[in-house]
Design a protein around this motif. Structure first.
Motif, PDB file in Angstrom:
ATOM      1  N   ILE B  77      88.683   9.200  36.434  1.00 25.43           N
ATOM      2  CA  ILE B  77      89.730  10.091  36.370  1.00 25.43           C
ATOM      3  C   ILE B  77      89.977  10.514  34.865  1.00 25.43           C
ATOM      4  CG2 ILE B  77      92.150  10.884  36.995  1.00 25.43           C
ATOM      5  CD1 ILE B  77      89.798  11.064  39.185  1.00 25.43           C
ATOM      6  N   THR B  79      87.584  10.756  32.463  1.00 22.35           N
ATOM      7  CA  THR B  79      86.809  11.582  32.200  1.00 22.35           C
ATOM      8  C   THR B  79      86.845  12.936  33.272  1.00 22.35           C
ATOM      9  OG1 THR B  79      85.240   9.676  32.246  1.00 22.35           O
ATOM     10  CG2 THR B  79      84.160  11.912  32.604  1.00 22.35           C
ATOM     11  N   ALA B  80      87.416  12.952  34.463  1.00 23.61           N
ATOM     12  CA  ALA B  80      87.665  14.075  35.146  1.00 23.61           C
ATOM     13  C   ALA B  80      88.484  15.249  34.542  1.00 23.61           C
ATOM     14  CB  ALA B  80      87.814  13.883  36.523  1.00 23.61           C
ATOM     15  N   ILE B  81      89.690  14.305  34.211  1.00 17.96           N
ATOM     16  CA  ILE B  81      90.859  15.241  33.459  1.00 17.96           C
ATOM     17  C   ILE B  81      90.209  16.016  32.148  1.00 17.96           C
ATOM     18  CG2 ILE B  81      92.868  15.037  32.123  1.00 17.96           C
ATOM     19  CD1 ILE B  81      93.756  12.762  33.839  1.00 17.96           C
TER      20      ILE B  81
END
Lengths: 503, 116, 330, 112
Positions: B77, B79-81
């Motif tokens: 997450i 990374t996803a943010i």
């Protein structure tokens, strides 16, 4: 010493070149650096393809960590074929497109554009070699963001609104995919594709898995522009700089389709009961509709690039149709078609780039008489067009032939499918003919009488490199129509792998 | 307790679809991007939720705790943010260019101008 | 999770749902952006309750900080009000409701919150925690997984940030030409000249914000934090400076060329560490070959790549801010 | 001793909570921008300070207390500044404080 590192270098070379390129200010230098990196990547892809012939698989542990814990790279026949397509398209488009791009881009923006090009290339190859579900997402985003930049470089303001639509739909697609792998990860506890395939059996028929399969399929279908979700594609391709279109049309949607096929066949297919039926049952009608609607719209489209873009929607339909037969021969045809379509469509868009150097636009009436102005370029265009139709002797014929053979294995349904393929091929004849007709027989387009175009006979912008590259692509279309041992072998082995589970 | 344990996932579903609604139904481009960020935040919530372990603590070893929530979803997450904010930034830059080119950031008005 | 924490978390999430509904409903985009900040803080608080301190820190820095600044910058150049739609989009509402129900339907087979037998907890997690102790020896497992076990993903993440930076600069230009570096500082563009108190206080705070940024950067192996959060915090302090003193002065402090060098340098530093692993006989991004002691090597590698992330993120975010701000000035 | 600290801390926490609540009600009920800001300042000042002091007592002599102290100092610096910036920009934007009979009118605006 480098040989075992090749799958990694495939990604690292364009990746590390991209930041360098941003710094290269003098005109042309950024292009040269990007082209060099792209050609190196192409060379690596060729070596990789040769080394996986015969069902071999190369793996690589990034950071030295073992598979389910660290990230693993995996190059099999399917991946290698796709790598060839991606790096080849990028190299050819860059080599041929120097002048065309120089004209389209102001000098201050050039380094950013070429950096974005390499980043898009990094993203695509990163997806192709990755064996980790989340890693695929990350590189998918790299490639998407970079593609948005490449398309937004188009001269027309419509490029901007087209990119915005692409950005929204692309991000929704990627996020759907993220939700899907999140649910799979929740149920299996792993992100590595091979490990996932092994652990999925235990939870095969739980509801989260079914929903996950749905999210993954829809998300990737958005990215792959499968029929009802294709609406971002025509404008994005039509208003991008020509060279961008040649690159993206050859590989962008195919990469998403590659992930979709790998996910569906390697992980979901064999382990969810009835999934094979669902895959075929939902996707086959979409494929057929996509083929018919795409070709139909293309027949009446007056903008050359939009016409070709709609034809792409139809061609993606062919690939999906092959896959939805769920047989080795069907997959074989689908995968081979990925390769052949990239050759044909890439060549056609490159030819458009060449035409655009001397015409004022690319509506059909605006290319009137182009066959007399640039006969050689036009001849190459026709060869690629024939390959798109699937005339015997060209690469496009072979994949359609295999597709028809595969369809006929399915009895009455197969015959209906063959009718669809034939009908759509006739439509392709029609739209290719319309292009040829206006190029050969229409009167020379007179720019002065046209209100919204500026006269433009800028031969200086037209380098000799572009027709050379164009002819290389056209000859490749012919060559792979006759002697196509390598892609055929790779596609066959890829199809076997997809249906046989992981080796 | 079981129902309470699923509440987080329901919030995820509601958030996901609220964001999606803004994306598909709102004609304003900035509103679409706002919807897109909400849509992605919902996914973050889902991942972090299934990384939680009852009785666990944040995965920082060496404070005497023995049970840790899973670090992997948190890494994903993070990374996803970053991916999400990057997309938003690029989208907003596009909106600015669209505003300059069309004088509007409403989707239907832009489509009208594009129509030949 | 004790019952009280669970109830509190449910309370926060309910507030979050209400906030998001309000965000979608309001026609005033300024209000929507402000509510987005609140929603981000609520999500960050929920993450913290779910043991994800690193993610909470990032969400707070990104969602409530950077993203709000970017949205406000865009709003200043477009319009604040959304036009009302011609009709209620019933079709979209229907689709959305159906998909939401499908997702909720899926939850009933899911392992409930916190279940120790869930595959996520049982399969990879124990290995990560054990190996972090043994092979890397830093307390923060999240940092270990992020920087080493899945360092390749993080490289991808840095590339995404870099791509966004390249994209924004491509679309909007660097902004250096618009504010004409070297031109005399005009009064109009001198930041908050009507606001004496914020200006003085802001100057006072900037060093501390920078200090916090460096703390988060270099303490990331021991406590929540790391390169990305640090980069965002440092960028926030520079953005604050340019809000106070004006674009031009901020560009004098850190010129566009330096920002570009930061964007590129961070990525190259990360890549160089990876290639060093390859050259020294390991795989790409294998840090254990960087030092004779593999554990030390891992720690060195993590330190270096975190610095790379921080530099790139700060460079990209500041560049993006300048690109947005200079559009307004032009 | 422990009980004394506990009691003191809970008294502080409760008072802080009450202040927060009053501030929240005030923001909703006050008639115009400036009076609402006045109500909101209650949450910033008394509310937050009392709550943090209460938690500091709970935490005892530890690193957490130092961090809380830092937060407190930060809050004491930033919230008045933010309030000042807000009020100044409202004034510059031409928003006049309502006085006397105008209150009736603003009530309508607040409802709209």
């Amino acid at each position: 010493m480098l040989a075992p590192h090749l799958p990694m270098l495939q990604v690292v070379v364009p990746l590390l070149m991209a930041p360098f390129v941003v710094l290269l200010r003098p005109r042309g230098l950024a292009w040269a650096a990007a082209t060099m990196a792209s050609l190196m990547a192409f060379a690596i892809a060729i070596v990789l393809a040769l080394s996986v012939v015969g069902d071999a698989t190369l793996t690589y542990r990034v950071g030295g960590w073992m598979a389910p814990y660290g990230i693993e790279l995996r190059v099999d026949a399917f991946g290698a074929l796709l790598l060839l397509v991606i790096t080849g398209a990028s190299s050819m488009a860059l080599l041929g497109g120097q002048r065309s791009l120089e004209r389209a881009l102001p000098p201050t923006r050039e380094p950013y554009y070429f950096s974005a090009w390499l980043l898009a290339l990094t993203g695509f190859v990163g997806i192709a070699v990755s064996a980790d579900a989340f890693n695929i997402f990350v590189f998918m985003e790299v490639s998407s963001l970079a593609s948005y930049v490449l398309i937004a470089g188009g001269p027309d303001r419509r490029a901007l609104s087209a990119v915005f639509k692409y950005l929204i739909m692309g991000t929704v697609g990627a996020t759907f995919y993220l939700v899907g792998i999140g649910l799979v990860y929740m149920m299996t506890g792993t992100l590595n594709l091979a490990d996932m395939a092994g652990r999925i059996e235990a939870v095969a028929d739980t509801r989260p898995m079914i929903v996950a399969a749905g999210f993954i399929t829809v998300g990737l279908a958005l990215k792959a522009a499968i029929f009802p979700l294709h609406i971002w594609l025509p404008n994005a391709y039509a208003y991008a700089p020509h060279v961008t279109t040649a690159f993206l049309a050859a590989c962008a949607t195919k990469v998403a389709l590659y992930v979709l096929l790998r996910f569906d066949f390697l992980i979901l297919q064999q382990h969810l009961s009835g999934h094979a039926f669902q895959f075929a049952g939902y996707l086959m009608p979409l494929a057929v509709l996509g083929i018919l609607v795409g070709s139909g719209v293309a027949m009446f489209e007056r903008d050359l690039k939009r016409l070709l873009a709609f034809s792409s929607v139809a061609q993606i339909g062919y690939m999906l149709l092959g896959a939805s037969l769920v047989s080795v021969s069907g997959l074989h045809a689908a995968i081979l078609h990925m390769f052949n379509h990239a050759l044909a469509k890439g060549g056609l868009f490159l030819a458009v780039a060449a035409f655009a150097a001397v015409t004022s636009g690319w509506r059909l009436e605006q290319i009137g008489g182009i066959a007399r102005t640039m006969p050689w370029t036009f001849a190459a265009f026709v060869v690629c067009g024939l390959s798109l139709i699937g005339v015997p002797g060209t690469a496009g014929f072979l994949s359609k032939w295999y597709l028809v053979t595969a369809a006929l294995e399915h009895g009455a349904l197969g015959i209906a499918l063959v009718c669809v393929i034939l009908l759509s091929s006739l439509m392709a004849v029609a739209y290719v003919w319309r292009m040829v007709e206006s190029a050969c027989f229409a009167p020379d387009f007179d720019a002065e009488t046209d209100a919204d175009s500026t006269p433009n006979r800028d031969f200086a912008a037209f380098s000799h490199l572009l027709p050379t590259i164009l002819w290389i692509v056209a000859l490749a279309n012919l060559y792979f129509g006759l002697a196509n041992a390598l892609p055929l072998e790779l596609a066959k082995s890829a199809a076997r792998t997809l249906l046989g589970g992981l080796p | 307790m079981d129902i309470l344990g699923l509440y987080h996932y329901w919030v995820f579903a509601v958030l996901l679809m609220t964001g999606f609604y803004a994306i598909v139904a709102k004609p304003n481009l900035i509103k679409k991007l706002i919807g897109l960020s909400l849509f992605q935040s919902a996914v973050f919530l889902c991942y972090i939720t299934f990384g939680k372990l009852a009785g666990g603590t944040a995965p920082i070893v060496g404070k005497g705790a023995e049970l840790f929530s899973s670090p992997l979803p948190q890494v994903l997450i993070l990374t996803a943010i970053v991916v999400s904010i990057s997309t938003t930034a690029l989208g907003l830059a596009l909106v600015l260019r669209i505003k300059e080119a069309y004088g509007s950031i409403e989707e239907d008005e832009i489509q009208e101008q594009d129509a030949p | 999770m004790s019952t009280i924490t669970l109830l509190f978390s449910i309370f926060l999430l309910t507030l979050l749902m209400i906030t998001t509904m309000a965000i979608v409903r309001t026609r005033n985009l300024f209000v929507a952006v402000m509510l987005m900040g609140i929603a981000s803080l609520l999500i960050a608080a929920s993450f913290f309750l779910l043991d994800a301190a690193d993610v909470a820190l990032t969400e707070a820095a990104v969602g409530a900080g950077i993203s709000t600044v970017l949205f406000l910058g865009a709003l200043a150049l477009t319009s604040e009000r959304e036009r009302s739609p011609s009709s209620l989009p019933l079709l979209s509402l229907g689709i959305v409701a159906i998909v939401a129900l499908i997702v909720i339907y899926a939850t009933f087979d899911q392992p409930p919150l916190g279940s120790p037998s869930a595959p996520v907890q049982a399969h990879l997690t124990p290995w990560y925690i054990e190996s972090t102790r043994e092979l890397i020896d830093i307390p923060n497992v999240v940092t270990a997984v992020l920087a080493s076990f899945r360092g390749y993903d993080t490289l991808g993440e840095v590339i995404v940030v870099f791509t966004a930076g390249v994209g924004v600069l491509f679309l909007l230009g660097t902004g250096a030409s618009a504010s004409a570096a070297g031109a005399p500082l005009s009064e109009d563009n001198a930041g908050l000249r009507h606001y004496l108190i914020p200006r003085i206080l802001g100057r006072l705070l900037i060093p501390f914000i920078l200090l916090l940024g460096f703390y988060v950067q270099f303490h990331g192996e021991y406590s929540p934090g790391g390169g990305f959060q640090a980069g965002a915090i440092v960028a926030a302090s520079i953005i604050l400076y340019s809000l106070l003193e004006g674009e031009q002065r901020a560009l004098l402090v850190i010129p566009q060329g330096v920002l570009l060098a930061m964007m590129v340098g961070g990525v190259l530093l990360y890549g160089a560490v990876g290639v060093a692993g390859l050259v020294l006989g390991g795989n790409f991004l294998d840090y254990s070959v960087l030092d004779s002691d593999p554990v030390k090597g891992q720690q060195w590698g993590i330190l270096l790549i975190e610095i790379g992330i921080g530099i790139t993120v700060a460079g990209v975010l500041i560049s993006i801010f300048h690109a947005f701000a200079s559009r307004g000035a032009a | 001793m422990n009980i004394a600290i506990d009691i003191a801390s809970w008294v502080l926490l409760t008072l802080g909570g009450v202040n927060l609540l009053i501030g929240g009600i005030g923001v909703l009920r006050m008639p115009d921008f400036y009076t609402r800001m006045h109500a909101a300042s209650l949450t910033d000042s008394m509310g937050a300070i009392l709550v943090i002091l209460g938690i500091m007592l709970q935490a005892g002599l530890s690193l957490a207390t130092v961090k809380l102290g830092a937060i407190l100092a930060f809050l004491l610096l930033t919230s008045p500044t933010a309030a000042n910036a807000l009020a100044v920009s409202a004034l510059l934007a031409g928003m006049k404080p309502r006085t006397g009979d105008a209150v009736q009118r603003t009530n309508h605006e607040a409802d709209a």
